[in-house]
Structures are given as structure tokens and as C-alpha cells.
Scaffold this motif. Structure first.
Motif, short mmCIF file in Angstrom:
data_model
loop_
_atom_site.label_atom_id
_atom_site.label_comp_id
_atom_site.label_asym_id
_atom_site.label_seq_id
_atom_site.Cartn_x
_atom_site.Cartn_y
_atom_site.Cartn_z
N ASP A 223 28.20 22.18 49.42
CA ASP A 223 27.43 22.89 48.39
C ASP A 223 26.52 23.87 49.12
O ASP A 223 25.32 23.65 49.27
CB ASP A 223 26.63 21.90 47.55
CG ASP A 223 25.83 22.59 46.44
OD1 ASP A 223 26.07 23.79 46.20
OD2 ASP A 223 24.97 21.92 45.84
N SER A 224 27.10 24.97 49.57
CA SER A 224 26.43 25.90 50.48
C SER A 224 25.21 26.58 49.88
O SER A 224 24.36 27.09 50.60
CB SER A 224 27.43 26.97 50.95
OG SER A 224 28.62 26.39 51.41
N ALA A 225 25.13 26.63 48.55
CA ALA A 225 24.00 27.27 47.89
C ALA A 225 23.04 26.27 47.27
O ALA A 225 22.05 26.66 46.66
CB ALA A 225 24.49 28.24 46.81
N ASP B 157 19.24 22.20 49.70
CA ASP B 157 18.10 21.73 48.91
C ASP B 157 17.45 22.81 48.06
O ASP B 157 16.27 22.72 47.75
CB ASP B 157 17.06 21.10 49.85
CG ASP B 157 16.24 20.03 49.15
OD1 ASP B 157 16.74 19.40 48.20
OD2 ASP B 157 15.08 19.83 49.55
N ASN B 158 18.21 23.79 47.64
CA ASN B 158 17.62 24.90 46.88
C ASN B 158 16.99 24.46 45.57
O ASN B 158 16.03 25.07 45.09
CB ASN B 158 18.68 25.96 46.61
CG ASN B 158 19.20 26.59 47.89
OD1 ASN B 158 19.88 25.93 48.66
ND2 ASN B 158 18.86 27.84 48.13
N GLY C 44 15.09 18.05 56.93
CA GLY C 44 15.84 18.98 56.08
C GLY C 44 16.07 20.33 56.72
O GLY C 44 16.47 21.28 56.03
N LEU C 45 15.86 20.44 58.03
CA LEU C 45 15.95 21.72 58.72
C LEU C 45 17.36 22.28 58.62
O LEU C 45 18.31 21.69 59.16
CB LEU C 45 15.56 21.55 60.18
CG LEU C 45 15.50 22.83 61.01
CD1 LEU C 45 14.27 23.66 60.64
CD2 LEU C 45 15.48 22.50 62.51
N ALA D 133 19.57 17.83 53.06
CA ALA D 133 18.95 16.53 52.79
C ALA D 133 18.27 16.02 54.06
O ALA D 133 18.91 15.95 55.11
CB ALA D 133 20.00 15.53 52.33
N PRO D 134 16.97 15.71 54.02
CA PRO D 134 16.29 15.21 55.22
C PRO D 134 16.83 13.84 55.63
O PRO D 134 16.85 12.90 54.82
CB PRO D 134 14.82 15.12 54.78
CG PRO D 134 14.72 15.99 53.57
CD PRO D 134 16.04 15.88 52.89
#
Length: 346
Positions: A178-180, A213-214, A239-240, A247-248
Motif C-alpha cells: 500500500d505505497s500511498a 501511514d498516511n 515508522g521511519l 507501521a512502527p
């Protein structure tokens, strides 16, 4: 997105977390992780219970040599340093067929690579083009994942059909990317269910999930993926990652622990995140990243949006939304310019 598929829970404990801090996270630090960072983070993650790690340039093998975006070190230096630091952890790299070639795979294997993640976009042409690299990596003894980028741009059933093609190349797993960061938890489940339905009877084929994580839903979607039966889940310390991040790892392991899955010591992972990532995790959910998640817009196209928005005096957020009503997978400068021109009334 609706489906009549029967909802079901897979409460097995056989899935793996794959930490991608040193690969996806490199996008957020201008590809400047050092070999010392690599060694420290690999050691810390393994101490915290993580068994799989993706490292290297954010754009994959060969990117430093063949693009204008240079990492601090070579692929070989990153892999060798991770290999030295890891005791039993599996070390992997990303690969784009538009950048890397077979010689990059060979050099990575010589340095001790365990797995390769080949990343076509969600269309049949790219998947078929990537197939020869999947087959080659498998012939060399690597574990291979096909990470289908921008998976949200097609329906769950179409993605499952693409995965069926990938299966013929011998890939060990298909990762839904889910790249966006646009999918909701229920939609995430639909993609996992469709993939599992398509692969029914093929016990060797696994399915994974890579969240962004948008919409601040990366952990929730990852938990939904686990519930739907995912075999691999990607995460990053703090989450970097690119755009709004991923996701962290430390939060995801804590949440998993709450529902009965022991996938790592979240206290150790939290300490590692604070010590070695800390202020590197500077990208946050700004208004433009939220627009990306809402619309299903990949941040790689944002420079074109910025230019067109400036040329036609538009809010870039509004331009993102309008552009994605027309196309989300293969955006071009001309397409975005045409949308901007129409919006501006020129």
C-alpha cells in the motif's frame, strides 16, 4: 470496495515481521545510513526478536550506480556490514527491474544476501518484465518476494490475478504494498482474502503486507492483515519510511502482544528506536501526506504536482485529489499539467 467473501480469522502464529528501517527508512534520511548505523540497528533488532531485515538503498540494488540518488555506501558494503552484525537474522534487499540487473544480484549473493524483494508496479507488463529476475534469483538459491507496488490501483481480484502470474515464476511470496497508505483495515483484508483465495492449494506461496501511514492506519491495517492470514508484515523503527512512513516496529510488536502474538520484545525495540533512529524520524503526517493517503497518490510523483500547482496557482493538495480521480498508477507530467490547466480555467 465490497465483497461476498466469507470473513475468516487466521489465528496461527506463523507469520513473520520484516523490518525495513534500513531500506524504506533510507528514503527518509536521504539514503545516508552509515555502515555503523546498519550494524547497530541489525544487532538491536535481532536482540529485540526480529528475524528478517531489509536493508540498502531505498530504490534497491544498483540504484547508487545507475541513478542520480547516491547512498552513503555501496550495496556490497551495506550487505557485508549487516551480515557481520547478524547472527541468525535473514538479510534482504529490494530490486527494481528498471534499475538493477543480474550482476547486482550476483554481487549481493557473494556478500551473503538471504532474500530478494522484486518490486514491479501493479500491472501485468511490469510483472512479466520482473519475472526473469525472480526466476534468476530463485535459480541462485535466494528466497524471493514479489512486492507489488501501488497495489491499491487495481481491485483485489485483479491483484490476485497478477499474483497468479507471479506464482509461475517461482516466487516464495507476494507482498501487497500500500505505497500511498490509502487502504482502510477492511480493504486490507479484502486484498489478503483475494490473494489467499487465488493461491488456495498452493501451500508454498505466501502473502505479505506493507503499509504506509498516511492515514495513521498502518498499525491497524497491519493487524487486519494478520487477522486475514498474512504471512509477512513489514514495519520500520519509529515508522521511519518514505512519505508518511510505515507501521512502527516497536508499536506493532506491542499491539501484536496485546492480541496474543509474541513477535519481539517491544521494550528493547523501543530503546533501539530511540537510540539509533531518534530525530531521524523527522517526516510526519503533514497535510500533503494526508492528501496522498486519501487519494491513493504515490509520493514519487509529487515533484510534478508541485511544478504544475505553482505554474497554475493551485493548492497542490487539490491537484493531487483531482489527478487521482483520473489515474493513480502511471502518472505523467503531461497528464498532471492537463488536469491543472483544466482546474485553473486556462
Amino acid at each position: 470496495m465490497t465483497s461476498n467473501r466469507k470473513r475468516r480469522k487466521d489465528m496461527s502464529n506463523n507469520f513473520e515481521l520484516i523490518d525495513v528501517t534500513l531500506r524504506d527508512g533510507s528514503n527518509a534520511v536521504n539514503y545516508q545510513f552509515s555502515v555503523e548505523d546498519t550494524e547497530n540497528i541489525v544487532k538491536g533488532l535481532e536482540k529485540g526478536g526480529i528475524r528478517w531485515m531489509e536493508i540498502g538503498h531505498g530504490l534497491g540494488l544498483g540504484a547508487t550506480e545507475r541513478t542520480a540518488i547516491k547512498a552513503l555506501h555501496s550495496d556490497e558494503e551495506y550487505i557485508a556490514s549487516a551480515r557481520i552484525a547478524a547472527k541468525e537474522m535473514k538479510i534482504g534487499c529490494f530490486f527494481l527491474h528498471t534499475i538493477g540487473d543480474k550482476s547486482d544480484i550476483d554481487k549481493a549473493i557473494d556478500c551473503g544476501l538471504d532474500f530478494l524483494r522484486v518490486g514491479p508496479n501493479a500491472n501485468m507488463e511490469e510483472i512479466r518484465e520482473s519475472g526473469k529476475y525472480i526466476e534468476y534469483a530463485k535459480s541462485k538459491g535466494l528466497i524471493v518476494h514479489c512486492c507489488i507496488r501501488k497495489a491499491y490501483a487495481v481491485t483485489p481480484d485483479e491483484l490476485a490475478r497478477q499474483a497468479k502470474v507471479v506464482q509461475a515464476y517461482g516466487t516464495d511470496a507476494v507482498i501487497i504494498m500500500d505505497s500511498a497508505g490509502t487502504l482502510l483495515p477492511n480493504q486490507t483484508k479484502e486484498y489478503i482474502y483475494a490473494m489467499k483465495d487465488q493461491m488456495r492449494g498452493c501451500t508454498a506461496m505466501k502473502v505479505g503486507y506493507h503499509a504506509h501511514d498516511n492515514l495513521s492506519l498502518a498499525v491497524a491495517c497491519s493487524l487486519a492483515a494478520v487477522e486475514a492470514g498474512a504471512d509477512y508484515i513489514d514495519s520500520c523503527l519509529k515508522g521511519l519510511g518514505r512519505s508518511a512512513g510505515n507501521a512502527p516496529t516497536e508499536i506493532l510488536t506491542a499491539a501484536l502482544k496485546r492480541i496474543g502474538y509474541d513477535k519481539g520484545d517491544f521494550l528493547i525495540l523501543q530503546d533501539i528506536a530511540e537510540e539509533y533512529i531518534g530525530r531521524k524520524a523527522s517526516e510526519s503526517l503533514e497535510s500533503i501526506s494526508l492528501s496522498f493517503g486519501y487519494a491513493g497518490f504515490h509520493s514519487a510523483f509529487y515533484e510534478m504536482i508541485e511544478k504544475a500547482a505553482k505554474d497554475y496557482h493551485l493548492d497542490p493538495r487539490a491537484l493531487v485529489l483531482e489527478t487521482c480521480r483520473r489515474e493513480r498508477l502511471n502518472l505523467t507530467e503531461k497528464m498532471i499539467g492537463d488536469v491543472a490547466k483544466k482546474m485553473s480555467g486556462f
